[in-house]
Design an enzyme around this catalytic site. Structure first.
Site, PDB file in Angstrom:
ATOM      1  N   ASP A  67       0.735  -0.952  -0.006  1.00  0.00           N
ATOM      2  CA  ASP A  67      -0.005   0.143  -0.031  1.00  0.00           C
ATOM      3  C   ASP A  67       0.902   1.317   0.005  1.00  0.00           C
ATOM      4  O   ASP A  67       0.248   2.558  -0.023  1.00  0.00           O
ATOM      5  CB  ASP A  67      -0.876   0.014   1.285  1.00  0.00           C
ATOM      6  CG  ASP A  67      -0.195  -0.031   2.597  1.00  0.00           C
ATOM      7  OD1 ASP A  67       0.647  -1.044   2.684  1.00  0.00           O
ATOM      8  OD2 ASP A  67      -0.796   0.540   3.442  1.00  0.00           O
ATOM      9  N   HIS A  68       2.035   1.081   0.134  1.00  0.00           N
ATOM     10  CA  HIS A  68       3.048   2.096   0.142  1.00  0.00           C
ATOM     11  C   HIS A  68       4.188   2.324  -1.134  1.00  0.00           C
ATOM     12  O   HIS A  68       4.706   3.038  -1.334  1.00  0.00           O
ATOM     13  CB  HIS A  68       3.902   2.401   1.193  1.00  0.00           C
ATOM     14  CG  HIS A  68       3.322   2.464   2.444  1.00  0.00           C
ATOM     15  ND1 HIS A  68       3.258   3.843   3.283  1.00  0.00           N
ATOM     16  CD2 HIS A  68       2.337   1.633   3.220  1.00  0.00           C
ATOM     17  CE1 HIS A  68       2.456   3.707   4.307  1.00  0.00           C
ATOM     18  NE2 HIS A  68       1.833   2.375   4.441  1.00  0.00           N
ATOM     19  N   HIS A 140       7.967  -1.518  13.393  1.00  0.00           N
ATOM     20  CA  HIS A 140       6.570  -2.203  12.183  1.00  0.00           C
ATOM     21  C   HIS A 140       7.418  -3.621  12.128  1.00  0.00           C
ATOM     22  O   HIS A 140       8.284  -3.662  11.991  1.00  0.00           O
ATOM     23  CB  HIS A 140       6.603  -1.192  10.934  1.00  0.00           C
ATOM     24  CG  HIS A 140       5.356  -1.517  10.235  1.00  0.00           C
ATOM     25  ND1 HIS A 140       4.491  -1.342  10.671  1.00  0.00           N
ATOM     26  CD2 HIS A 140       5.129  -1.686   9.137  1.00  0.00           C
ATOM     27  CE1 HIS A 140       3.265  -1.577   9.857  1.00  0.00           C
ATOM     28  NE2 HIS A 140       3.622  -1.919   8.702  1.00  0.00           N
ATOM     29  N   HIS A 269      -3.055   7.823   7.085  1.00  0.00           N
ATOM     30  CA  HIS A 269      -2.853   6.370   6.985  1.00  0.00           C
ATOM     31  C   HIS A 269      -4.124   5.857   8.011  1.00  0.00           C
ATOM     32  O   HIS A 269      -3.917   5.186   8.940  1.00  0.00           O
ATOM     33  CB  HIS A 269      -1.658   5.812   7.690  1.00  0.00           C
ATOM     34  CG  HIS A 269      -1.398   4.337   7.542  1.00  0.00           C
ATOM     35  ND1 HIS A 269      -1.522   3.243   8.031  1.00  0.00           N
ATOM     36  CD2 HIS A 269      -0.905   3.595   6.129  1.00  0.00           C
ATOM     37  CE1 HIS A 269      -1.229   2.231   7.517  1.00  0.00           C
ATOM     38  NE2 HIS A 269      -0.857   2.594   6.346  1.00  0.00           N
TER      39      HIS A 269
END
Length: 313
Positions: A67-68, A140, A269
């Protein structure tokens, strides 16, 4: 500085929020554009903004989640097709180079500009034009980076009227005086340039974070920043869910912003679970910090002076 939010959703696109992409435009530097993350369909989002893809000089990819990242090969190709010829530098985690090269090779795409790919392995700092960029590690499930962008101090204002009273006309002497040098006038008088120039003003500082759980590192790098742009994927009633996936809630992010004494906080986000009704999310966000913005697609924020972030509809 203008911040163009091209994608403010998390994980998967929603009707009103595409996946992650943020463009930073430097109004003082011929409209130079830096892009932070490039989720799927980012180039389509450019079509609905006043930005142009060929104006992008630098791209930062925070981490290698789709998604990035999925929009990057298409955007690089379109930049070439649309006449972009200036070199482009892409920064991101290890693995980014292989992804880009394989994508372009598989589609038989040849770029008509120089593409530089710099893989980041750890915290680092480097200069791009008038800005120092500091890269720091986040928390993360995959390697994820945050970025601190700090402008150089701006020269102080010249006291023109005082110089005119001394008989000094615009010209070479002005340049020397602005540098703080001591100069001699035609009359033989010496002037100390430092007495005719105001003190330099500090440049603006912005911190942009990729996906992360709350971490002290953000507080350290965001100290006294003019703006912190940070994920707040979930409202705070989803704390356990956020922790499981290495994300932050509204309160997580607000606490870090307060501890860092930032002037402005921007939430982005945002999970697609709020796609039908964001009222609860927005209400909590608005009460979490004194000066806060909840980003949405095509929002434009301008940081005109230190600490002064404003919205332009």
């Amino acid at each position: 500085m203008e911040f163009h939010f091209l994608g403010t959703g998390a994980g998967v696109p929603a009707k009103k929020r595409n996946v992650s992409a943020l463009a930073l435009r430097f109004l003082e530097h011929k409209g130079d554009v830096w892009l932070f993350d490039c989720g799927e369909a980012t180039q389509h989002q450019f079509l609905h903004s006043k930005l142009s893809i060929p104006a992008i000089s630098t791209i930062f990819i925070s981490h290698l989640h789709g998604d990035h990242l999925y929009g990057l090969p298409g955007l690089l190709s379109s930049r070439s097709f649309q006449g972009g010829r200036m070199p482009l530098t892409v920064y991101g985690p290890v693995g980014l180079k292989a992804y880009i090269q394989m994508s372009l090779a598989t589609t038989n795409t040849t770029l008509k500009y120089e593409l530089r790919i710099i893989e980041l392995e750890e915290a680092s700092s480097f200069q791009i034009g008038a800005c120092t960029v500091s890269v720091f590690m986040l928390q993360h499930p995959v390697q994820s980076f945050g970025f601190r962008i700090e402008e150089e101090a701006k020269p102080g204002r010249l006291h023109v009227e005082a110089l005119k009273q001394k008989g000094v006309s615009p010209g070479p002497l002005y340049a020397a005086i602005k540098k703080g040098e001591t100069v001699q006038l035609e009359t033989g008088e010496w002037l100390n340039g430092k007495e005719y120039v105001e003190a330099p003003s500090a440049g603006r500082t912005v911190v942009i974070c990729g996906d992360t759980a709350p971490t002290e590192t953000v507080i350290s790098y965001a100290k006294n920043a003019d703006a912190l742009i940070h994920e707040a994927t979930f409202a705070s009633d989803q704390q356990a869910h956020a922790s499981d996936f290495g994300h932050s809630t509204i309160q997580d992010t607000a606490k870090m912003a307060k501890a860092a004494n930032v002037h402005n906080l921007v939430f982005t986000h945002i999970s697609s679970r709020y796609a039908r009704d964001e009222n609860e999310y927005v209400m909590e966000a608005k009460s979490s910090f004194e000066k806060v913005f909840v980003a949405y697609d095509f929002l434009v924020l301008t940081l005109s002076k230190k600490g002064e972030l404003s919205c332009h509809e």
